[in-house]
Design a protein around this motif. Sequence first.
Motif, mmCIF file in Angstrom:
data_model
loop_
_atom_site.group_PDB
_atom_site.id
_atom_site.type_symbol
_atom_site.label_atom_id
_atom_site.label_comp_id
_atom_site.label_asym_id
_atom_site.label_seq_id
_atom_site.Cartn_x
_atom_site.Cartn_y
_atom_site.Cartn_z
ATOM 1 N N GLN B 5 -15.936 -9.257 -1.031
ATOM 2 C CA GLN B 5 -14.705 -8.521 -1.516
ATOM 3 C C GLN B 5 -13.496 -9.113 -0.540
ATOM 4 O OE1 GLN B 5 -13.702 -5.361 -3.489
ATOM 5 N NE2 GLN B 5 -12.046 -6.609 -2.761
ATOM 6 N N LYS B 6 -12.369 -9.383 -1.301
ATOM 7 C CA LYS B 6 -11.137 -10.206 -0.605
ATOM 8 C C LYS B 6 -10.392 -9.012 -0.239
ATOM 9 C CE LYS B 6 -9.760 -12.753 -3.964
ATOM 10 N NZ LYS B 6 -8.991 -13.665 -4.670
ATOM 11 N N THR B 7 -9.926 -9.163 1.091
ATOM 12 C CA THR B 7 -9.060 -8.176 1.676
ATOM 13 C C THR B 7 -7.687 -8.787 2.041
ATOM 14 O OG1 THR B 7 -9.657 -8.373 4.015
ATOM 15 C CG2 THR B 7 -10.704 -6.933 2.637
ATOM 16 N N ILE B 8 -6.647 -8.066 1.925
ATOM 17 C CA ILE B 8 -5.251 -8.436 2.149
ATOM 18 C C ILE B 8 -4.608 -7.576 3.427
ATOM 19 C CG2 ILE B 8 -3.839 -7.491 0.254
ATOM 20 C CD1 ILE B 8 -2.533 -10.160 0.060
ATOM 21 N N GLU B 9 -4.002 -8.206 4.007
ATOM 22 C CA GLU B 9 -2.839 -7.225 5.264
ATOM 23 C C GLU B 9 -1.717 -7.070 4.588
ATOM 24 O OE1 GLU B 9 -4.151 -8.730 9.451
ATOM 25 O OE2 GLU B 9 -2.512 -9.768 8.644
ATOM 26 N N ILE B 10 -1.483 -5.532 4.411
ATOM 27 C CA ILE B 10 -0.226 -5.168 3.754
ATOM 28 C C ILE B 10 0.784 -4.336 5.061
ATOM 29 C CG2 ILE B 10 1.099 -3.689 2.191
ATOM 30 C CD1 ILE B 10 -1.263 -4.107 0.286
ATOM 31 N N GLU B 11 1.750 -5.020 5.501
ATOM 32 C CA GLU B 11 2.409 -4.537 6.566
ATOM 33 C C GLU B 11 3.559 -3.609 5.799
ATOM 34 O OE1 GLU B 11 3.796 -7.168 9.539
ATOM 35 O OE2 GLU B 11 6.099 -6.189 9.227
ATOM 36 N N VAL B 12 3.467 -2.352 6.192
ATOM 37 C CA VAL B 12 4.498 -1.408 5.710
ATOM 38 C C VAL B 12 5.336 -0.849 6.709
ATOM 39 C CG1 VAL B 12 4.609 0.884 4.278
ATOM 40 C CG2 VAL B 12 2.593 -0.445 4.354
ATOM 41 N N LEU B 13 6.896 -0.784 6.329
ATOM 42 C CA LEU B 13 7.734 -0.054 7.315
ATOM 43 C C LEU B 13 7.549 1.304 7.041
ATOM 44 C CD1 LEU B 13 9.936 -1.204 9.200
ATOM 45 C CD2 LEU B 13 11.589 -0.670 7.522
ATOM 46 N N ARG B 14 7.125 2.027 8.096
ATOM 47 C CA ARG B 14 6.966 3.486 8.068
ATOM 48 C C ARG B 14 8.160 4.206 8.561
ATOM 49 N NH1 ARG B 14 1.620 5.454 7.132
ATOM 50 N NH2 ARG B 14 2.821 6.915 6.526
ATOM 51 N N TYR B 15 8.547 5.526 8.127
ATOM 52 C CA TYR B 15 9.453 6.243 8.825
ATOM 53 C C TYR B 15 9.240 7.468 8.341
ATOM 54 C CZ TYR B 15 14.131 8.239 9.691
ATOM 55 O OH TYR B 15 15.237 9.271 10.235
ATOM 56 N N HIS B 16 9.166 8.414 9.312
ATOM 57 C CA HIS B 16 8.946 9.882 8.993
ATOM 58 C C HIS B 16 10.105 10.626 9.977
ATOM 59 C CE1 HIS B 16 4.523 10.288 7.210
ATOM 60 N NE2 HIS B 16 5.244 9.390 6.682
ATOM 61 N N PRO B 17 10.782 11.189 9.126
ATOM 62 C CA PRO B 17 12.161 11.682 9.869
ATOM 63 C C PRO B 17 11.764 13.143 10.957
ATOM 64 C CG PRO B 17 12.240 12.199 7.391
ATOM 65 C CD PRO B 17 11.118 11.322 7.655
#
Lengths: 132, 251
Positions: B5-17
């Motif tokens: 199974q291939k995996t990829i890194e996803i970098e997300v810009l998070r913001y919870h007010p």
Amino acid sequence: MSKRRPYVRSMDGWWRKNPFFVEYMIHEGTALFVAAYAGVLLAGLFRLSQGEAAWNAWLAALTNPWYIAFHLAALLALSYHTYTWFKIMPRTMPPVVVGGERLPGWVITAGGLAVAAAACLGLLALVWGMAR
Amino acid sequence: MSDMQKTIEIEVLRYHPEKDKEPHRQVFEVPFTDDMSVLQGVQYIKDYLDGSLSFRWSCRMAICGSCGMMINGIPNLSCQTFLRDYYPARVRVEALAHFPIERDLVINMEGFIEKLESIQPYIIPKEERTLAQGEYLQTPEQLNAYEQFSSCINCLLCYAACPQFGLNSSFIGPAATALLHRYNVDSRDGGKAERMELINSEEGVFNCTAVGYCSEVCPKHVDPANAVNQNKTNSAADYFLRFLAPKGGAK
Ligand code: SF4
Ligand code: FES
């Protein structure tokens, strides 16, 4: 009370964030050379109005290696400016419809570049003919 | 059968007010197959890794315009961008640039909705017509004049591509101007004089410096930069014509 607190991101250094913007800034930057070169030509015109001695002094000043280097740099910058100017041209004008078909953008760009090249060569030939 | 199974890194810009002072990055390890879009990657995160991740989507087929994100810094529809094109490198996703972040990948688009209202995006008839007068007829050329500008799906990628909008959010911007133009050049419409006031205003087309990136990123080939720049000419004509025809033209 509302929990909303929309976050506004900074625009600092925006033009470095995308290669397209870097290219845009270079394009805008080359406009300074267009202005500088217009200044050089105007200075020449002014010296001409002052008489033959002033004109010859100006011509002699132009042979300074620094001036020649400036001319080479200006030639490069203006060529690039011309290229990017015509590249964006199809986006800035009303559609050109020929025989019921809209002219594709690359035709307008290529046409503009061809006219620019022809104008330069024509001017060069004219000056060449007068100098001989 | 199935290899590793291939995996990829996803970098997300998070913001919870509620808890974050400012946005921060979070990296997720996401298993993927070659047919998975970036949107599906983000959906995987929400379904299996962190249910608090917020983002907008609906159609999954590049037509509703709700899934726009910055993907590696480029505005794109996440449903038509594929993870395989980034593998094995990491993919960075962030809310559309130049808009306030409401939460994670969700932007605040109230400003745009107001602009959309302000351009009167509907046909303002030239004159009253009765039903008995029948339908409007239009030639193919008359349709051609506006058709391209009517393809806009309000995805706002063009705004995320426009530094002038980023620097001055009151600029009416690419998509709203494209839609405004769409009605102004419609042969059935008579609202041009009203809309030109917006074009000529402080918020109008002269904020544009012809960067041209909006048209580059538009997924529907609307070419909003063309609408904006054609209206610079229209606006200039409007300005000078009023000297010739004091009753017409801009106020
Ligand atoms: S003009 Fe294009 S990029 Fe802008 S909102 Fe409409 S479809 Fe999206
Ligand atoms: S989900 Fe509708 S455009 Fe991407």
